[in-house]
Scaffold this motif. Structure first.
Motif, short mmCIF file in Angstrom:
data_model
loop_
_atom_site.label_atom_id
_atom_site.label_comp_id
_atom_site.label_asym_id
_atom_site.label_seq_id
_atom_site.Cartn_x
_atom_site.Cartn_y
_atom_site.Cartn_z
N UNK A 35 -38.42 10.92 131.46
CA UNK A 35 -39.43 10.43 132.39
C UNK A 35 -40.69 9.99 131.65
N UNK A 36 -41.02 10.69 130.56
CA UNK A 36 -42.17 10.27 129.75
C UNK A 36 -41.90 8.90 129.12
N UNK A 37 -40.67 8.70 128.67
CA UNK A 37 -40.30 7.40 128.11
C UNK A 37 -40.44 6.30 129.16
N UNK A 38 -39.98 6.57 130.37
CA UNK A 38 -40.08 5.57 131.44
C UNK A 38 -41.54 5.26 131.75
N UNK A 39 -42.40 6.28 131.80
CA UNK A 39 -43.83 6.04 132.06
C UNK A 39 -44.45 5.19 130.95
N UNK A 40 -44.08 5.49 129.72
CA UNK A 40 -44.62 4.75 128.58
C UNK A 40 -44.23 3.28 128.66
N UNK A 41 -42.97 3.00 128.98
CA UNK A 41 -42.52 1.62 129.07
C UNK A 41 -43.25 0.89 130.20
N UNK A 42 -43.47 1.60 131.32
CA UNK A 42 -44.22 1.01 132.43
C UNK A 42 -45.64 0.66 132.00
N UNK A 43 -46.26 1.55 131.23
CA UNK A 43 -47.65 1.35 130.82
C UNK A 43 -47.77 0.30 129.72
N UNK A 44 -46.87 0.33 128.74
CA UNK A 44 -46.98 -0.55 127.58
C UNK A 44 -46.61 -1.98 127.90
N UNK A 45 -45.74 -2.20 128.89
CA UNK A 45 -45.34 -3.54 129.32
C UNK A 45 -44.83 -4.37 128.15
N UNK A 46 -43.86 -3.84 127.44
CA UNK A 46 -43.26 -4.61 126.34
C UNK A 46 -42.60 -5.86 126.90
N UNK A 47 -42.95 -7.00 126.31
CA UNK A 47 -42.38 -8.25 126.79
C UNK A 47 -40.87 -8.31 126.55
N UNK A 48 -40.43 -7.69 125.47
CA UNK A 48 -39.00 -7.64 125.13
C UNK A 48 -38.64 -6.19 124.80
N UNK A 49 -37.52 -5.74 125.31
CA UNK A 49 -37.09 -4.37 125.02
C UNK A 49 -35.57 -4.29 125.08
N UNK A 50 -34.99 -3.70 124.05
CA UNK A 50 -33.57 -3.40 124.04
C UNK A 50 -33.39 -1.89 123.93
N UNK A 51 -32.23 -1.40 124.30
CA UNK A 51 -31.99 0.04 124.24
C UNK A 51 -30.51 0.31 124.03
N UNK A 52 -30.21 1.47 123.47
CA UNK A 52 -28.82 1.88 123.35
C UNK A 52 -28.72 3.39 123.45
N UNK A 53 -27.52 3.85 123.71
CA UNK A 53 -27.25 5.28 123.87
C UNK A 53 -27.09 5.93 122.51
N UNK A 54 -27.60 7.14 122.38
CA UNK A 54 -27.42 7.88 121.13
C UNK A 54 -25.96 8.22 120.92
N UNK A 55 -25.50 8.06 119.69
CA UNK A 55 -24.16 8.51 119.32
C UNK A 55 -24.25 9.17 117.95
N UNK A 56 -23.53 10.25 117.78
CA UNK A 56 -23.52 10.93 116.49
C UNK A 56 -22.85 10.04 115.44
N UNK A 57 -23.49 9.92 114.31
CA UNK A 57 -22.95 9.13 113.21
C UNK A 57 -22.71 10.04 112.02
N UNK A 58 -21.48 10.04 111.53
CA UNK A 58 -21.10 10.92 110.43
C UNK A 58 -22.05 10.74 109.24
N UNK A 59 -22.40 11.87 108.64
CA UNK A 59 -23.21 11.83 107.44
C UNK A 59 -24.70 11.83 107.68
N UNK A 60 -25.12 11.64 108.94
CA UNK A 60 -26.56 11.65 109.23
C UNK A 60 -27.05 13.08 109.43
#
Length: 429
Positions: A304-329
């Protein structure tokens, strides 16, 4: 007769640049076939991606399809290089034995040797692009010294290594001579440029030198790490007319708990202040960012904090993806992937629905404005164009009614007449 070579490139723009450099060194030894060629070929070379799950799956499927072509006798030799083979080079040979050689992602010389070419006899000089574009990606460094907990790139590409400034300027001159009018600067982290070679952050100096190349009209910055962002780059964006008022700066999240788990070296307050500073010091700047949802530590409160931030910052362009575990990280080894897959999907959908409205509002605010656009493509009845506020491949386009005599690489002045959340339409002034 020369043997034939087909190269298929997957993944990001950095892979595209690698392929173009490779092709420039093999064109004298092979007849190069189109990437979409589906007939017989002496050697098929695949440049793979191994960053996240979907990209790995696409790479594996492409290699499997090529293996089937080899079984049918359509491919004499099958070679694979790039991030996937760099990351899984020990496991893949047993799984797909049809591949004749699995090569890495960090050096082109081993690939040349596998192709029967002495690297010393064909030093890197130019790039061979098979596309007629108004823009080109300019990779200013390789690898990364950052250690974000979710990212496998340092394990794949190694530590940060800047390309000497004189080589980049020479490459820019060559690209300009081929009709390129915009350079998109890319790296794992463009703000780190120069630290290894010059013992200082030299991105602003590089921008100044590139802006002096005749024929290059726009310079665009991608993949900027937010921590320790060099302020002299903002001076270039604000005062150098060739540096686009556009910045790709992946912030990834805003909640302190998540940022800490990500090893991003910033907190939410610092991130908000950076966004404020960017907009204040570069009036009219367009910001593109990327967010990750479902990272360990992201509960409902943090999302919800992330959603509020995006509402406030009004990024003209935004992409997103889901977290996935990556071996070795670090994250895969030390953090529990605690967010359920269905929850990740719901959060991603909610975030992108929010951004859709923000993007539409931004585009609608431009209706009636006069803009200078670059022509990327000339179709039967329309010109496909962009302003300095749209980056190629990732942002929307401006569609303009066709007029005789206008060609790819031309700049024209238009008036925006309509918009949706992605594309705009315009008329020539």
């Amino acid at each position: 007769m020369k043997q034939t070579l087909q190269v298929i490139t997957l993944g990001c723009s950095k892979n595209t640049v690698d392929t173009e450099h490779l092709l420039s060194r093999v064109e004298g030894s092979y007849d190069i076939l189109p990437e979409n060629h589906d007939g017989p070929v002496d050697c098929l070379l695949i440049n793979t991606c191994g960053f996240i799950g979907d990209a790995k799956e696409e790479s594996i499927q492409t290699v499997l399809q090529a293996a089937e072509r080899k079984k049918r006798g359509e491919v004499a030799r099958l070679l694979v290089f790039g991030c996937l083979s760099q990351r899984y080079g020990n496991e893949l040979p047993d799984l797909i034995p049809e591949v004749d050689a699995w090569l890495g992602a960090r050096e082109l010389d081993p690939i040349l040797r596998e192709l029967g070419i002495d690297p010393v006899s064909v030093p890197q000089s130019r790039r061979l692009s098979r596309a007629t574009n108004s823009y080109a990606f300019l990779k200013i460094s390789e690898g990364c010294d950052r250690r974000c907990s979710y990212c496998a790139i340092p394990h794949i590409r190694g530590n940060h290594r800047s390309v000497p400034m004189e080589e980049l300027v020479s490459e820019a001159h060559y690209l300009a001579s081929q009709g390129v009018r915009e350079l998109v600067l890319i790296a794992q982290d463009t703000t780190f440029y120069g630290l290894d070679l010059y013992h200082r952050r030299a991105l602003a100096e590089l921008l100044q030198k590139l802006s002096e190349v005749e024929g290059i009209e726009w310079l665009r910055i991608h993949y900027s790490y937010p921590a320790d962002f060099p302020e002299d780059v903002l001076d270039q964006m604000a005062n150098n007319p060739k540096v686009c008022k556009y910045l790709d700066i992946p912030l990834q999240h805003i909640a302190d708990t998540v940022l800490d788990n990500m090893h991003r070296n910033v907190n939410g307050a610092w991130t908000r202040e950076l966004v404020r500073k960017l907009r204040e010091q570069v009036p009219g700047v367009v910001l593109r960012t990327t967010m990750i949802v479902g990272h360990p530590g992201e509960g409902l409160k943090e999302f919800n904090e992330l959603m509020r931030f995006v509402r406030e910052a009004r990024f003209e362009r935004l992409g997103a993806f889901k977290y996935s575990e990556e071996e070795g990280t670090w994250g895969a080894n030390n953090l529990r992937d605690s967010v359920m897959p269905k929850t990740k999907i719901r959060r991603l959908d909610a975030l992108m629905e929010l951004q859709k409205g923000i993007s539409l509002e931004f585009n609608m605010s431009r209706v009636g404005r006069e803009e200078r656009v670059l022509v990327d493509e000339v179709m039967d009845d329309v010109l496909v164009c962009r302003t300095q506020y749209e980056s190629p491949d990732v942002d929307g386009e401006i569609l303009v009614g066709k007029r005789p005599g206008i060609k790819v690489g031309d700049f024209i002045n238009v008036r925006i007449t309509a918009a949706d959340e992605y594309d705009l339409t315009a008329e020539i002034i």
